[in-house]
Each structure stands twice: as structure tokens, then as C-alpha cells.
Motif scaffolding. Structure first.
Motif, PDB file in Angstrom:
ATOM      1  N   UNK A 184      61.025  12.273 -35.592  1.00  0.00           N
ATOM      2  CA  UNK A 184      60.149  11.139 -36.734  1.00  0.00           C
ATOM      3  C   UNK A 184      58.915  12.240 -36.527  1.00  0.00           C
ATOM      4  N   UNK A 185      58.132  12.520 -35.993  1.00  0.00           N
ATOM      5  CA  UNK A 185      57.110  13.171 -35.857  1.00  0.00           C
ATOM      6  C   UNK A 185      56.845  13.853 -37.218  1.00  0.00           C
ATOM      7  N   UNK A 186      57.644  14.859 -37.583  1.00  0.00           N
ATOM      8  CA  UNK A 186      57.668  15.661 -38.857  1.00  0.00           C
ATOM      9  C   UNK A 186      58.090  14.926 -39.583  1.00  0.00           C
ATOM     10  N   UNK A 193      48.063  12.413 -33.148  1.00  0.00           N
ATOM     11  CA  UNK A 193      48.190  11.178 -32.947  1.00  0.00           C
ATOM     12  C   UNK A 193      50.217  10.819 -31.789  1.00  0.00           C
ATOM     13  N   UNK A 194      50.434  11.205 -32.680  1.00  0.00           N
ATOM     14  CA  UNK A 194      52.194  10.980 -32.405  1.00  0.00           C
ATOM     15  C   UNK A 194      52.480  11.904 -31.381  1.00  0.00           C
ATOM     16  N   UNK A 195      51.954  13.213 -31.516  1.00  0.00           N
ATOM     17  CA  UNK A 195      52.558  13.888 -30.693  1.00  0.00           C
ATOM     18  C   UNK A 195      51.713  13.588 -28.882  1.00  0.00           C
ATOM     19  N   UNK A 196      50.114  12.977 -29.035  1.00  0.00           N
ATOM     20  CA  UNK A 196      49.557  12.872 -28.071  1.00  0.00           C
ATOM     21  C   UNK A 196      50.416  11.813 -26.820  1.00  0.00           C
ATOM     22  N   UNK A 197      50.516  10.508 -27.491  1.00  0.00           N
ATOM     23  CA  UNK A 197      50.427   9.358 -27.129  1.00  0.00           C
ATOM     24  C   UNK A 197      52.153   9.071 -27.185  1.00  0.00           C
ATOM     25  N   UNK A 198      53.134   9.610 -28.884  1.00  0.00           N
ATOM     26  CA  UNK A 198      54.688   9.505 -28.247  1.00  0.00           C
ATOM     27  C   UNK A 198      55.054   9.890 -27.130  1.00  0.00           C
ATOM     28  N   UNK A 244      55.416  15.479 -42.797  1.00  0.00           N
ATOM     29  CA  UNK A 244      56.402  16.237 -44.518  1.00  0.00           C
ATOM     30  C   UNK A 244      55.609  14.954 -45.005  1.00  0.00           C
ATOM     31  N   UNK A 245      55.648  13.513 -44.714  1.00  0.00           N
ATOM     32  CA  UNK A 245      55.651  12.289 -45.467  1.00  0.00           C
ATOM     33  C   UNK A 245      54.316  12.607 -46.094  1.00  0.00           C
ATOM     34  N   UNK A 246      53.163  12.940 -45.233  1.00  0.00           N
ATOM     35  CA  UNK A 246      51.580  12.495 -45.984  1.00  0.00           C
ATOM     36  C   UNK A 246      51.478  13.276 -46.518  1.00  0.00           C
ATOM     37  N   UNK A 247      52.440  14.994 -46.686  1.00  0.00           N
ATOM     38  CA  UNK A 247      51.997  15.866 -47.319  1.00  0.00           C
ATOM     39  C   UNK A 247      52.156  15.461 -48.558  1.00  0.00           C
ATOM     40  N   UNK A 248      53.770  14.959 -48.400  1.00  0.00           N
ATOM     41  CA  UNK A 248      54.329  15.163 -49.751  1.00  0.00           C
ATOM     42  C   UNK A 248      53.627  13.708 -50.737  1.00  0.00           C
ATOM     43  N   UNK A 300      65.310  11.549 -19.230  1.00  0.00           N
ATOM     44  CA  UNK A 300      65.550  12.034 -20.911  1.00  0.00           C
ATOM     45  C   UNK A 300      65.796  13.241 -21.084  1.00  0.00           C
ATOM     46  N   UNK A 301      67.032  12.612 -22.058  1.00  0.00           N
ATOM     47  CA  UNK A 301      68.252  13.261 -23.314  1.00  0.00           C
ATOM     48  C   UNK A 301      67.707  14.056 -24.023  1.00  0.00           C
ATOM     49  N   UNK A 302      68.009  14.881 -23.917  1.00  0.00           N
ATOM     50  CA  UNK A 302      67.611  16.457 -25.378  1.00  0.00           C
ATOM     51  C   UNK A 302      67.680  15.187 -26.549  1.00  0.00           C
ATOM     52  N   UNK A 303      67.900  15.002 -26.632  1.00  0.00           N
ATOM     53  CA  UNK A 303      68.735  14.001 -28.181  1.00  0.00           C
ATOM     54  C   UNK A 303      67.386  12.878 -28.373  1.00  0.00           C
ATOM     55  N   UNK A 304      66.596  12.811 -27.429  1.00  0.00           N
ATOM     56  CA  UNK A 304      65.913  11.489 -27.402  1.00  0.00           C
ATOM     57  C   UNK A 304      64.626  12.210 -27.847  1.00  0.00           C
ATOM     58  N   UNK A 305      64.836  13.338 -27.301  1.00  0.00           N
ATOM     59  CA  UNK A 305      63.234  14.848 -27.837  1.00  0.00           C
ATOM     60  C   UNK A 305      63.310  14.853 -28.817  1.00  0.00           C
ATOM     61  N   UNK A 306      64.639  15.415 -29.480  1.00  0.00           N
ATOM     62  CA  UNK A 306      65.228  16.059 -30.700  1.00  0.00           C
ATOM     63  C   UNK A 306      64.514  14.823 -31.863  1.00  0.00           C
TER      64      UNK A 306
END
Length: 427
Positions: A290-292, A326-331, A296-300, A279-285
Motif C-alpha cells: 500500500x505504501x509503495x 507519514x505512511x511509514x512513521x504513523x502506519x 508510485x501513484x503520486x509520482x505517476x 503480526x504476520x509477515x503477510x500483514x507487513x507485506x
């Protein structure tokens, strides 16, 4: 005994759907990129096994709707790969490489049930009350033995082998240290600060010993796990990388997360075989971006709609929080597990984000409504779902790999007296 079935494929797709569209459809169903590569490379693959015929047919229909052609077969039946196109007359026929073996997905299963676990849980609670908490180590071991013993891979369950007395002694040390610090903080503030400063460098050491304790007391087919992460590696993931993330105002959070999971994974052993994290650092970024973006999209959207009807903003704030959770826990779980390798074997996880949110939310609500008595069913429900979404990608014969580990794993676990548990909850 009821027959069980499996859903298998050999990389064929609906002719009306191109490969990229098929990949997009399957990703929406929860498949990761590594899983898609395995599914579509033309090699026979078992997607899910141990199913009833009705459940297997439902899986087949969902996959057919996505464009993947599958077959429902009895467990144990062989899916034959499509014949290869004839080679040009001048070219020699390609033979399989020596030692090449078929890779197959072996599902994890959780066989426990809430009613059965309730008996263990309620007795543990009562005994901890009667003993003023001193029964806690025995309660912890009983709980872990139940969940390990009902987690099954290829008809063999895991084992938890810890001695409650070792945990009890570790807890006594922790309690004694806390009492000393509490007394010092009330009567000798300077001494309390000095003790706190001394404790800070001990935290990484305590974490590595606790991780080792749980590893060497966990086993599969009588082969123990182990943890060999070092003190200085723990210092970096506990202090250095989180501090760097804070100083950069969160920009290095993905790096800190990747380093933490790398520490946990690459320090782990099964017998003498090392786990690896690809797992590369780039994949985590990318994952965090995507999570962010979802958050932000839902808040906008909520902000725009609140201009028309102000109370709707609260709904979108809650939706954004649940989506983030959900995105954090599962993703993140899927991302990490799909990147783990054990020798030539791999792992796969396809937890659903919305499903994780639903289970967590309904479990929490039912625990609240029953004043905590639903807790055993909630834990079993989550364990069963996690197991149902987890698989091991076995290269060839798992029995042969286990037998090989058994020949040189005898010394693992000899350091039991040097490791301890103080209740950090890593198990």
C-alpha cells in the motif's frame, strides 16, 4: 477542579449507513481493524476519556458524521449496553461465562509542557559544554526521567531508574575502544581491520545488553520491565534478515521488519509477563505494498501533469516523499502497536499520517528558525500527540494484574550490573 468527560459507544450505527461503509469511514479517521471489531461488537466501550466537554462533543460529532452513534458522559459514568433480544422460549437464558470481564480502552496521556522541559534541556546543554561532554549520561537520565514521569496511564506515571554512573562507565568503554581503533587505523591498518572484524560479532551482544539496560531501568507502578532476547536472535535480526533483504533486491524487507519488531516485542517483559506480537509477515507485506502504491501513484500523477507544466513534477516528488514518510512513521507504528498483547491486555494506536507529517515538518522548520531553541517544545509536542493516540485495552481490572505481577517480580532488576548502555538510543 474541572469535570472531565468521555466518549463511549455500544456498537450502534446510523440506520442510513451499512456496517461496511461505517468501517470504511472509521478507518479514514484512523481506527484499526482490531479497534473496529471492539467498537462494533455491541459491548460498551470507552473510545476517549479525560476530555473537556467541548472536546468530547467534537469527537462525538466526527464519529456521528462517520455513522457511529456515541454518548458523551462524565468520566466514571457507566454506559449501559442495549438489552439482548429475548431468547426463544425453549432455549435457556445464556449467562456470562465465569470470570468474563468487560474490556475497556484506557488512554495514555503526556502531561509535560515545553516551557518546563526547556529549563531541563538548556541546563543539560550548558553542563555538557562546560564538562566537554562528560555530563551526557546525567543529561540523558534527566531527559528520560522527565518524559517517563509525564507519561501517564490510569493516573500513574512511568519511571526511569537508571544510574548515570553505569551509563558513564559504558560510554568510557565505548570511547576507549573507538580511540584504540582510530589510532590503529592511522598507524596499523591491518590491525584496525582485524579489530573491525572482531567488533562485528559483538554488535548483536551490545544491542541486547543495551535493550536490557533500558528495560530493567523502566518501571510502571514500581514493577520493572525486562528484556530477555538472546544473542542469536539479535544476530538474525541485525545481520541475517537484512542481508537476505539486500540479496533479494528488497523483496524480503517486510520480512526483516516483521522479525525485528517481533524480536523487540517478544523479548520484552513486564514483571514476569511476556509481551506477544500478533503480526504476520503477510500483514507487513500488505502495508508495504500500500505504501509503495501511494508513492508510485503520486509520482505517476506528477509525471503526467509535468507534460503540461514541467515544474509541477518537483511538487509531486515532494508530496510523494512526505506521503511515504507519514505512511511509514504513523502506519507502521499503528500496525505494530495494534498487534501487541500483554497477557489478556492489548494496545491500540491511531496516529494520523497527515498529522505526523505536519508535526514533523513544522517542528523541523521552527527548530531551524530558532537555531535549535524550539527543540524542547518540538519534543513535547510530538510526545503529547503520540500519547493522545495511544490506548491500552484493559481486560477487567488493571489493578489486579499489577498486584499479581508485584508478587513475583522482586528478582527482576538483579542483573543491573550485567547490562549497560553505550548510547545506541533505544530508550
Amino acid at each position: 477542579m474541572q469535570d472531565t468527560f468521555k466518549v463511549s459507544c455500544k456498537g450502534e450505527r446510523d440506520s442510513a449507513i451499512d456496517e461496511q461503509q461505517l468501517r470504511d469511514n472509521l478507518q479514514r479517521l484512523g481506527f484499526g481493524s482490531k479497534q473496529l471489531d471492539r467498537l462494533l461488537n455491541g459491548t460498551p466501550v470507552t473510545i476517549k476519556s479525560g476530555l473537556s466537554q467541548a472536546m468530547a462533543e467534537r469527537y462525538q460529532k466526527r464519529l456521528a458524521d462517520a455513522g457511529l452513534i456515541t454518548q458523551v458522559l462524565p468520566d466514571g459514568a457507566t454506559l449501559v449496553a442495549p438489552p439482548a433480544p429475548p431468547a426463544p422460549p425453549a432455549a435457556p437464558i445464556q449467562q456470562p461465562a465465569p470470570g468474563a470481564s468487560q474490556r475497556r480502552l484506557v488512554p495514555f496521556q503526556f502531561t509535560g509542557n515545553g516551557s518546563e522541559y526547556f529549563g531541563i534541556w538548556i541546563v543539560n546543554i550548558l553542563l555538557m559544554v562546560v564538562t566537554l561532554g562528560f555530563y551526557a549520561p546525567w543529561a540523558k537520565v534527566r531527559n528520560l526521567q522527565y518524559f517517563y514521569g509525564h507519561t501517564v496511564l490510569e493516573k500513574q506515571s512511568f519511571q526511569y531508574l537508571a544510574d548515570p554512573w553505569v551509563i558513564f562507565r559504558g560510554r568510557l568503554v565505548a570511547v576507549a575502544a573507538f580511540i584504540v581503533w582510530s589510532i590503529a587505523s592511522n598507524f596499523f591498518p591491518i590491525a584496525a581491520m582485524a579489530l573491525l572484524v572482531i567488533f562485528i560479532p559483538l554488535v548483536p551482544w551490545i544491542i541486547t545488553r543495551s535493550l536490557k539496560f533500558h528495560a530493567i531501568n523502566s518501571a510502571y507502578r514500581n514493577i520493572r520491565f525486562d528484556f530477555v532476547g538472546t544473542y542469536w536472535q539479535a544476530v538474525k535480526v541485525v545481520y541475517l534478515w537484512p542481508l537476505a533483504a539486500i540479496l533479494t533486491l528488497g523483496l524480503l524487507v517486510p520480512l526483516a521488519v516483521q522479525r525485528w519488531h517481533q524480536f523487540l516485542t517478544e523479548g520484552a517483559r513486564y514483571g514476569r509477563s511476556a509481551f506477544a506480537l500478533n503480526l504476520s509477515v503477510g500483514q507487513v507485506y500488505v502495508f508495504f505494498l500500500k505504501m509503495l502504491g501511494v508513492f508510485i501513484g503520486l509520482l505517476l500523477i506528477g509525471g503526467v501533469l509535468s507534460l503540461v507544466y514541467q515544474p509541477i513534477m518537483a511538487v509531486f516528488v515532494m508530496a510523494a516523499y512526505l506521503a511515504l514518510f507519514g505512511y511509514f512513521m504513523a502506519g507502521l507504528t499503528n500496525l505494530v502497536i495494534n498487534s501487541i498483547q500483554l497477557e489478556q491486555h492489548g494496545f491500540a494506536s491511531n496516529l494520523g499520517k497527515r498529522r505526523m507529517v505536519w508535526i514533523f515538518f513544522t517542528n523541523s522548520l521552527l527548530i531551524l528558525l530558532t537555531m535549535g531553541f524550539f527543540t524542547p517544545w518540538a519534543k513535547v509536542r510530538m510526545a503529547r500527540y503520540r500519547a493522545s493516540c495511544s490506548e491500552m485495552e484493559v481486560a477487567g481490572d488493571l489493578d489486579g494484574f499489577i498486584a499479581g505481577e508485584a508478587q513475583h517480580a522482586g528478582a527482576v532488576g538483579m542483573e543491573l550490573g550485567d547490562a549497560f548502555d553505550v548510547g545506541f538510543g533505544f530508550g
